[in-house]
Design an enzyme around this catalytic site. Sequence first.
Site, PDB file in Angstrom:
ATOM      1  N   LYS A 111       9.250   3.270  21.571  1.00 38.14           N
ATOM      2  CA  LYS A 111       7.908   2.353  21.248  1.00 38.14           C
ATOM      3  C   LYS A 111       7.222   2.377  22.492  1.00 38.14           C
ATOM      4  CE  LYS A 111       9.877  -0.983  17.803  1.00 38.14           C
ATOM      5  NZ  LYS A 111      10.469  -1.964  17.823  1.00 38.14           N
ATOM      6  N   LYS A 193      10.425   7.090   7.673  1.00 32.62           N
ATOM      7  CA  LYS A 193      11.192   5.662   7.078  1.00 32.62           C
ATOM      8  C   LYS A 193       9.840   4.878   6.290  1.00 32.62           C
ATOM      9  CE  LYS A 193      13.229   1.702   8.867  1.00 32.62           C
ATOM     10  NZ  LYS A 193      13.782   0.763  10.028  1.00 32.62           N
ATOM     11  N   LYS A 196       5.154  -0.395   6.417  1.00 36.46           N
ATOM     12  CA  LYS A 196       3.953  -0.776   6.216  1.00 36.46           C
ATOM     13  C   LYS A 196       2.792  -0.099   6.947  1.00 36.46           C
ATOM     14  CE  LYS A 196       4.111  -5.266   3.991  1.00 36.46           C
ATOM     15  NZ  LYS A 196       4.041  -6.650   4.101  1.00 36.46           N
TER      16      LYS A 196
END
Length: 326
Positions: A111, A193, A196
């Site tokens: 990240k 994966k 949203k």
Amino acid sequence: MSRIFSGIQPSGELHIGNYLGAVKNWVALQHRHESIFCIVTYHAITIPSTAQELRDRTAGMAVSLLAAGIDPERAALFVQSDVPEHTELAWIFNTLTPLGELERQTQFKEKSQRQESVAAGLLNYPVLQAADILLYRADLVPVGEDQVQHLELSRVIARRWNATYAGGEEFFPEPQPTLTPTRRIMGLDGQAKMSKSLGNTVGLLEPPDAIWAKLRPAVTDPARQRRTDPGTPEICNIFHLHRAFSPPPVVEEVAVRCRTAGWGCIDCKKVLHENMVTELTPIQERAAALKADPRRVVDALASGAERCRTLARATMKVVRERMGLA
Ligand code: SF4
């Protein structure tokens, strides 16, 4: 009875990826364990949003979870920021956690590479996760494979606190993983994966025609160019969705018909669509009833928070005493 804890991001309505990858398992686990399920608002604020967005997404997630089958009579469902002891314990655990251990966490490395400026909250995210679990002295944590490393850190922190402040007594049990049976669900683009932010999801509450509009063009085995080309079901995301939604005899039939080019991908998707709608319809009906009577959602979250506050205060009383904070 062992106690399980698990958390989920307040991302609004569930999609079938997090339903199959986590929540469907929670619904089963709540019948076998004392269960605590948390909507993790303190984790969510590591990515900024407006106050109204966060409130709406939290409420949306609560509706989805209750509609999916979380029963507030059996499981404590609550919003993390309704129990502020989570952050108090996280701060305490921060004082026991070397920086290097946090920098080695795979999720942090992934990240942080995508961001120019990295908030300390992102680095300390797994410490808050340890606090979430240990605050309730949970024995078991349902996790996907990508969360196993964070859970290992929770065990290390539990051991360290016990050794430092409890004379080696196991005040905090070392939580064990219970792996979620469904492997992670890929998005309809077949690339990553289901998520949203990537726009490759199917919402749990989407009507049948909207689901079909997404399934119809979804990626399948690229070897099936023509109707007569045989395919390999194991490499096709649609086959994995069949495994999640279709009864076992249908899954076997799908595999045979795919390998022998006994049907086309659209035929295969039509059967999947039918089985998805069968499973999702009762969930959607419950969601509509909850939206018509929002008080039920508010009451479920309030009673979950009350139960969790009692447990959290009992833990923090001991922690504070042992550390000289009270
Ligand atoms: S027949 Fe079904 S399992 Fe086989 S490639 Fe097409 S969609 Fe995938």
